[in-house]
Enzyme design. Structure first.
Site, PDB file in Angstrom:
ATOM      1  N   LYS A 161       0.864  -1.184   0.000  1.00 35.76           N
ATOM      2  CA  LYS A 161       0.000   0.000   0.000  1.00 35.76           C
ATOM      3  C   LYS A 161       0.896   1.227   0.000  1.00 35.76           C
ATOM      4  O   LYS A 161       1.749   1.370   0.877  1.00 35.76           O
ATOM      5  CB  LYS A 161      -0.866   0.030   1.260  1.00 35.76           C
ATOM      6  CG  LYS A 161      -2.083  -0.847   1.201  1.00 35.76           C
ATOM      7  CD  LYS A 161      -2.980  -0.506   2.382  1.00 35.76           C
ATOM      8  CE  LYS A 161      -4.154  -1.440   2.488  1.00 35.76           C
ATOM      9  NZ  LYS A 161      -4.983  -1.119   3.674  1.00 35.76           N
ATOM     10  N   LYS A 196       1.795  -9.939   9.703  1.00 41.56           N
ATOM     11  CA  LYS A 196       1.386  -9.068   8.597  1.00 41.56           C
ATOM     12  C   LYS A 196       1.581  -9.770   7.254  1.00 41.56           C
ATOM     13  O   LYS A 196       0.706  -9.716   6.385  1.00 41.56           O
ATOM     14  CB  LYS A 196       2.159  -7.744   8.639  1.00 41.56           C
ATOM     15  CG  LYS A 196       1.960  -6.910   7.377  1.00 41.56           C
ATOM     16  CD  LYS A 196       1.378  -5.545   7.589  1.00 41.56           C
ATOM     17  CE  LYS A 196       0.920  -4.935   6.267  1.00 41.56           C
ATOM     18  NZ  LYS A 196       0.888  -3.489   6.245  1.00 41.56           N
ATOM     19  N   HIS A 249       0.467   8.199  15.772  1.00 45.72           N
ATOM     20  CA  HIS A 249      -0.473   7.219  15.226  1.00 45.72           C
ATOM     21  C   HIS A 249      -0.531   5.950  16.101  1.00 45.72           C
ATOM     22  O   HIS A 249      -1.606   5.481  16.458  1.00 45.72           O
ATOM     23  CB  HIS A 249      -0.077   6.865  13.789  1.00 45.72           C
ATOM     24  CG  HIS A 249      -0.837   5.712  13.232  1.00 45.72           C
ATOM     25  ND1 HIS A 249      -2.147   5.815  12.831  1.00 45.72           N
ATOM     26  CD2 HIS A 249      -0.483   4.416  13.043  1.00 45.72           C
ATOM     27  CE1 HIS A 249      -2.561   4.627  12.393  1.00 45.72           C
ATOM     28  NE2 HIS A 249      -1.570   3.759  12.521  1.00 45.72           N
ATOM     29  N   ASN A 272      -6.835  -3.525  10.821  1.00 44.52           N
ATOM     30  CA  ASN A 272      -7.407  -2.267  11.296  1.00 44.52           C
ATOM     31  C   ASN A 272      -7.859  -2.343  12.750  1.00 44.52           C
ATOM     32  O   ASN A 272      -8.489  -1.413  13.256  1.00 44.52           O
ATOM     33  CB  ASN A 272      -8.598  -1.855  10.425  1.00 44.52           C
ATOM     34  CG  ASN A 272      -8.148  -1.458   9.043  1.00 44.52           C
ATOM     35  OD1 ASN A 272      -7.073  -0.876   8.871  1.00 44.52           O
ATOM     36  ND2 ASN A 272      -8.939  -1.799   8.042  1.00 44.52           N
ATOM     37  N   HIS A 328      -7.981   0.695  14.887  1.00 39.93           N
ATOM     38  CA  HIS A 328      -7.836   1.845  13.999  1.00 39.93           C
ATOM     39  C   HIS A 328      -9.129   2.637  13.776  1.00 39.93           C
ATOM     40  O   HIS A 328      -9.057   3.804  13.417  1.00 39.93           O
ATOM     41  CB  HIS A 328      -7.247   1.414  12.659  1.00 39.93           C
ATOM     42  CG  HIS A 328      -5.762   1.169  12.722  1.00 39.93           C
ATOM     43  ND1 HIS A 328      -5.205   0.179  13.498  1.00 39.93           N
ATOM     44  CD2 HIS A 328      -4.720   1.798  12.125  1.00 39.93           C
ATOM     45  CE1 HIS A 328      -3.897   0.209  13.359  1.00 39.93           C
ATOM     46  NE2 HIS A 328      -3.570   1.178  12.530  1.00 39.93           N
ATOM     47  N   GLU A 378       1.690  -1.228  17.456  1.00 40.94           N
ATOM     48  CA  GLU A 378       1.365  -1.983  16.233  1.00 40.94           C
ATOM     49  C   GLU A 378       1.852  -3.439  16.379  1.00 40.94           C
ATOM     50  O   GLU A 378       1.275  -4.351  15.806  1.00 40.94           O
ATOM     51  CB  GLU A 378       1.993  -1.328  14.995  1.00 40.94           C
ATOM     52  CG  GLU A 378       1.515   0.098  14.711  1.00 40.94           C
ATOM     53  CD  GLU A 378       0.167   0.199  13.975  1.00 40.94           C
ATOM     54  OE1 GLU A 378      -0.475  -0.851  13.728  1.00 40.94           O
ATOM     55  OE2 GLU A 378      -0.234   1.339  13.659  1.00 40.94           O
ATOM     56  N   GLU A 414      -7.364  -6.319   0.539  1.00 42.08           N
ATOM     57  CA  GLU A 414      -8.256  -5.975   1.649  1.00 42.08           C
ATOM     58  C   GLU A 414      -9.734  -6.185   1.338  1.00 42.08           C
ATOM     59  O   GLU A 414     -10.563  -5.292   1.488  1.00 42.08           O
ATOM     60  CB  GLU A 414      -8.007  -4.535   2.122  1.00 42.08           C
ATOM     61  CG  GLU A 414      -8.592  -4.289   3.494  1.00 42.08           C
ATOM     62  CD  GLU A 414      -8.143  -2.984   4.142  1.00 42.08           C
ATOM     63  OE1 GLU A 414      -6.975  -2.602   3.960  1.00 42.08           O
ATOM     64  OE2 GLU A 414      -8.949  -2.387   4.853  1.00 42.08           O
ATOM     65  N   HIS A 420      -8.110   6.207  14.534  1.00 40.35           N
ATOM     66  CA  HIS A 420      -8.085   7.316  13.575  1.00 40.35           C
ATOM     67  C   HIS A 420      -8.888   8.506  14.084  1.00 40.35           C
ATOM     68  O   HIS A 420      -8.496   9.653  13.887  1.00 40.35           O
ATOM     69  CB  HIS A 420      -8.627   6.857  12.219  1.00 40.35           C
ATOM     70  CG  HIS A 420      -7.651   6.025  11.443  1.00 40.35           C
ATOM     71  ND1 HIS A 420      -8.039   4.980  10.646  1.00 40.35           N
ATOM     72  CD2 HIS A 420      -6.313   6.083  11.354  1.00 40.35           C
ATOM     73  CE1 HIS A 420      -6.969   4.424  10.097  1.00 40.35           C
ATOM     74  NE2 HIS A 420      -5.901   5.069  10.515  1.00 40.35           N
ATOM     75  N   ARG A 426      -7.568  -8.928   5.602  1.00 41.68           N
ATOM     76  CA  ARG A 426      -6.623  -7.811   5.760  1.00 41.68           C
ATOM     77  C   ARG A 426      -7.232  -6.709   6.628  1.00 41.68           C
ATOM     78  O   ARG A 426      -6.530  -5.899   7.213  1.00 41.68           O
ATOM     79  CB  ARG A 426      -6.173  -7.278   4.394  1.00 41.68           C
ATOM     80  CG  ARG A 426      -5.026  -6.275   4.495  1.00 41.68           C
ATOM     81  CD  ARG A 426      -4.224  -6.091   3.231  1.00 41.68           C
ATOM     82  NE  ARG A 426      -3.183  -5.072   3.420  1.00 41.68           N
ATOM     83  CZ  ARG A 426      -2.269  -4.756   2.532  1.00 41.68           C
ATOM     84  NH1 ARG A 426      -2.225  -5.366   1.377  1.00 41.68           N
ATOM     85  NH2 ARG A 426      -1.363  -3.831   2.800  1.00 41.68           N
TER      86      ARG A 426
END
Ligand SMILES: NC(=O)c1ccc[n+]([C@@H]2O[C@H](COP(=O)([O-])OP(=O)(O)OC[C@H]3O[C@@H](n4cnc5c(N)ncnc54)[C@H](O)[C@@H]3O)[C@@H](O)[C@H]2O)c1
Ligand SMILES: [Zn+2]
Length: 375
Positions: A152, A236, A274, A254, A257, A194, A246, A261, A250
């Site tokens: 990505k 991952k 983040h 998230n 997230h 993460e 995704e 976010h 996938r």
């Protein structure tokens, strides 16, 4: 995906429908960059190294020397790697520079830096002359376990992050864990969330490992850091291999997230890094799962405890729950009028839940800032 053990480094293969590439991870790998890149691209006489002044000042000479040892000349192209610079204008400016320096369809780029450098370089490589090869050389925890693999790439639009981009896999990923030694403590710690995410969503053994070794990881002891990062990377790689674009699992990545976010944005991207927002987001998702009866008290408590053990999370920005709820809809990952949450079911297993009652989410948002102390 196959793993070959070596004394000083690990090689892991990412295999997706459209690409197959090695991820090399270990201490001191920058010194082997030239030799390793040559094997993939025997014609590569020079590499354009995209990096930031900060990263280049610390690791540029080690990387250049490593490339030189394989007969490759490093040509640095430095740019500001602040999140605000992750814009299309930067891509255009860099493309003009590449052209000036004589880059053509056969040129090779390398991204030396964190996720910002990696996302920009990947998008530049995806679009320059309709696509050229690039190699990821991640230097942050986030980049080493997350952003450098999976293909990505992209930049931000004014109204949202990563809204302009492309899938473009690197030719290889070379992650020298020694580079993490110069990361500011907060940056290093933000990346650990993460790593914890990967454990909760797909690797109970990594979860146990982190429960035992968090103090050593936080002290940046190489064996502990390497062991944790390699396992997270494997999670991952496994997910990307199974679901490149995704459409399915996938989305598990998230986890933390959807809330995260919103917290990041409510703090105007300054209050929380983040990873820290994801730390809070994972706590919120775990509480939500508990409210909905999707996870037991014990595993939920263990998840929150592990997140807390990574260090003090900065306080959440002050927010009005209703506003935070609205903010979650601004995320591009929303679907129609329902929010999609990735909720933990047990250690090592999450599930995507589509129709979570608004009242349950609001309740978690109301309780979160005072209900949980991670200090
Ligand atoms: N493409 C993906 O799948 C994906 C996944 C996760 C995150 N991302 C993106 O990654 C970005 C965040 O990346 P990040 O967390 O790596 O932060 P970052 O790239 O913003 O880097 C953080 C800071 O650390 C500095 N730095 C980097 N390496 C260093 C080192 N070894 N020593 C000292 N300083 C160093 C950088 O100059 C920067 O100031 C976001 O833009 C996010 O959207 C992308
Ligand atoms: Zn993330």
């Amino acid at each position: 995906m196959k793993k070959m053990a070596r004394s000083h480094s690990s090689t892991l293969w990412v295999r997706t429908r459209s690409a197959r590439y090695p991820v090399w991870m270990g201490q001191g790998l920058l010194s082997q960059a030239g030799r390793r890149f040559r094997r993939l691209r025997p014609d590569a006489g020079r590499v354009f190294v995209l990096s930031s002044p900060r990263v280049w000042s610390r690791w540029g000479s080690a990387f250049s020397a490593g490339l030189r040892a394989g007969g490759i000349h490093a040509e640095p192209l430095l740019f500001n790697d602040r999140e605000e610079a992750k814009r299309l204008a930067t891509i255009e400016r860099l493309a003009e520079k590449l052209l000036e320096r004589g880059a053509d369809r056969h040129s090779l780029l390398a991204a030396l830096g964190g996720g910002v450098v990696g996302d920009i370089t990947g998008f530049l490589a995806a679009t320059y002359m309709r696509g050229i090869d690039y190699i990821q050389v991640p230097t942050t925890v986030v980049a080493q376990v997350d952003s450098a693999i999976g293909g990505k790439t992209g930049v931000n639009l004014r109204r949202g992050k990563n809204l302009l981009g492309a899938f473009h896999h690197p030719l290889a990923v070379l992650a020298d864990t020694r580079t993490l030694g110069t990361l500011p403590p907060r940056e290093f710690r933000a990346g650990l969330y993460e790593v914890i995410k990967c454990a909760v969503l797909g690797d109970p053994a990594l979860f146990h490992l982190l429960e035992r070794s968090m103090p050593a990881v936080r002290a940046r002891r190489a064996p502990a850091v390497n062991a944790a990062l390699i396992r997270a990377l494997r999670v991952k790689a496994r997910i990307v291999a199974a679901d490149e674009r995704e459409h399915g699992i996938r989305r598990w990545l998230n986890f933390g997230h959807t809330f995260g976010h919103a917290f990041e944005s409510l703090g105007h991207y300054r209050a929380l890094r983040h990873g820290e927002a994801v730390g809070w987001g994972m706590i919120a998702a775990t509480l939500l799962s508990l409210r909905l009866g999707q996870i037991g008290d014990q595993p939920a408590a263990r998840i929150v405890r592990l997140i807390a053990s990574a260090g003090p999370l900065p306080p959440l920005p002050r927010f009005i729950p209703e506003r935070a709820y609205q903010q979650m809809f601004a995320d591009k990952k929303k679907r129609g009028h329902t929010l999609r949450f990735v909720l933990p079911r047990r250690i090592g297993r999450v599930e995507v839940i589509e129709d979570v009652p608004r009242a349950a989410v609001l309740r978690v948002l109301r309780e979160l800032p005072r209900g949980v102390s991670t200090r």
